[in-house]
Scaffold this motif. Structure first.
Motif, short mmCIF file in Angstrom:
data_model
loop_
_atom_site.label_atom_id
_atom_site.label_comp_id
_atom_site.label_asym_id
_atom_site.label_seq_id
_atom_site.Cartn_x
_atom_site.Cartn_y
_atom_site.Cartn_z
N ARG A 8 0.82 -1.20 0.00
CA ARG A 8 0.00 0.00 0.00
C ARG A 8 0.86 1.26 0.00
O ARG A 8 0.43 2.31 -0.46
CB ARG A 8 -0.92 0.00 1.23
N GLY A 9 2.09 1.18 0.47
CA GLY A 9 2.98 2.33 0.52
C GLY A 9 3.82 2.50 -0.72
O GLY A 9 4.77 3.27 -0.71
N GLY A 207 -12.41 0.47 -13.45
CA GLY A 207 -12.96 1.66 -14.09
C GLY A 207 -12.61 2.94 -13.37
O GLY A 207 -12.20 3.91 -13.97
N ARG A 208 -12.75 2.95 -12.06
CA ARG A 208 -12.34 4.09 -11.23
C ARG A 208 -11.63 3.54 -10.00
O ARG A 208 -11.87 2.40 -9.60
CB ARG A 208 -13.55 4.93 -10.82
N PRO A 209 -10.74 4.34 -9.40
CA PRO A 209 -9.97 3.84 -8.24
C PRO A 209 -10.88 3.46 -7.08
O PRO A 209 -11.95 4.04 -6.90
CB PRO A 209 -9.08 5.04 -7.87
N PRO A 210 -10.49 2.48 -6.28
CA PRO A 210 -11.27 2.12 -5.08
C PRO A 210 -11.40 3.31 -4.13
O PRO A 210 -10.54 4.20 -4.11
CB PRO A 210 -10.44 0.99 -4.45
N ARG A 211 -12.44 3.30 -3.33
CA ARG A 211 -12.70 4.42 -2.42
C ARG A 211 -11.65 4.54 -1.32
O ARG A 211 -11.47 5.61 -0.75
CB ARG A 211 -14.08 4.25 -1.78
N GLY A 213 -8.54 4.50 -1.66
CA GLY A 213 -7.34 5.17 -2.14
C GLY A 213 -6.24 4.25 -2.62
O GLY A 213 -5.21 4.70 -3.11
N ARG A 214 -6.44 2.95 -2.52
CA ARG A 214 -5.42 2.02 -2.98
C ARG A 214 -5.43 1.94 -4.51
O ARG A 214 -6.43 2.21 -5.16
CB ARG A 214 -5.69 0.61 -2.44
#
Length: 346
Positions: A8-9, A207-211, A213-214
């Motif tokens: 994640r970092g 389609g769009r980034p996950p909520r 933030g990953r």
């Protein structure tokens, strides 16, 4: 279940703000408490940060284990800096009991992918840089063991159901079926061989980034990495191996980075300390030990503070658990009781 993966970092790695010092270093040193004359096992040597700290704290001896060939250079430097006090074993920690001929005073695990592995695009662990779809911890820079399948082989040879199960169970990816379907469709034209190819494909599925933030590919990459390296079974075997080599009063210290690892460590300590929960429809019943082999010291795991998280984003999900070995003999390992996910290659 949440999969707080250490990758994640990765964005912070690319910005150059990543701290290469070991996670929870001061806390690990405090609970490991090396003393003069003791033998400490650094089961996940990596860059040698924990080993060096232990050697500087006391006139102890340290034995470092790592199956990653790239760890050898740091191990050689440490052996030169502390002559006669450091030994490196190029083997997985699952086999540590096979390489030790006497009881030891502490065994320390820092589980998961290392910054050293993430930082090298040629290793294929990171979706932030183009590289081969590799992810093998036990091979570096093109070295291919006879039985060492890389991530590309998983991606290009498993059928759709196997891929979906792998990504769901080892990555907690809710869109596993969609991702597996897209992978199978894509590879009919040409094999998927690079990290960016796979990351871009998963991003298109979202389609769009996950909520949260990953990056959309975080969970898929985690699942593949765990499968390629058989990480969860390796951890289970390593914990039982540590139980076998620790002397009475010896310290077992485990740092984990996502829920799959932490659940295994937590259940192992619950099982071996006699604090066994009842069965559920998800987990097998755990057998009560008449003579517990460990006494848990911190029933609630230690985490990182805000300062360390700001300095090293990888540390945000770290958990430290530790326990003391009792005088009880080791019962047979019980892998089923640890609740390993259904996708398991060993």
């Amino acid at each position: 279940m949440t999969a707080d993966d250490d990758s994640r970092g990765e964005a912070d790695v690319k910005r150059g703000s990543f701290d290469h010092s070991p996670v929870l270093l001061s806390e690990v040193c405090e609970v490991t408490a090396p003393a003069d004359g003791e033998v400490i096992v650094d089961a996940t040597f990596g860059g040698g940060g924990y080993s060096r700290a232990f050697l500087e704290m006391a006139e102890c001896r340290v034995i470092g284990f790592d199956r990653d060939p790239s760890a050898a250079a740091a191990a050689e430097a440490l052996a030169e800096a502390f002559p006669g006090r450091f030994r490196f074993v190029p083997a997985p920690f699952a086999e540590l009991d096979q390489h030790l001929d006497a009881p030891v005073d502490a065994v320390v695990f820092d589980v998961g992918v290392s910054s050293m592995q993430l930082d090298d695009p040629a290793r294929g662990f990171s979706f932030m840089s183009p590289g081969p779809l590799d992810m093998r911890m036990f091979a570096a820079h093109g070295a291919v063991p006879e039985d060492g399948a890389d991530a590309a082989q998983f991606v290009n040879t498993l059928d759709e159901k196997e891929l979906a199960d792998l990504i769901f169970h080892l990555g907690d990816e809710r869109r596993a079926r969609q991702i597996a379907r897209a992978i199978v469709r894509e590879r009919t034209s040409a094999p998927i061989t690079t990290t960016t190819e796979l990351a871009d494909l998963v991003a298109r599925v979202y389609g769009r980034p996950p909520r949260d933030g990953r990056h959309p590919a975080t969970r898929t990459f985690q699942a593949l990495r765990i499968a390629v390296n058989d990480e969860l079974m390796q951890l289970a075997k390593g914990l039982y191996a540590a139980e076998a080599v620790l002397r009475p009063g010896g310290r077992l210290v485990v740092v984990t980075f996502h829920s799959l690892e932490d659940r295994i460590a937590k259940r192992f300590l619950a099982l071996r300390s006699g604090r066994t929960p009842g069965a559920s429809r998800h987990q097998p019943e755990m057998i009560q030990l008449s003579q517990p082999t460990f006494r848990i010291v911190n029933h609630r795991p230690l985490g990182t503070g805000n300062e360390e998280v700001a300095r090293n984003p990888r540390s945000r999900s770290a958990k430290l658990r530790w326990a003391l070995r009792t005088e009880a003999p080791c019962p047979a390992p019980d892998f089923e009781a640890l609740g390993l996910p259904r996708w398991q290659s060993s």
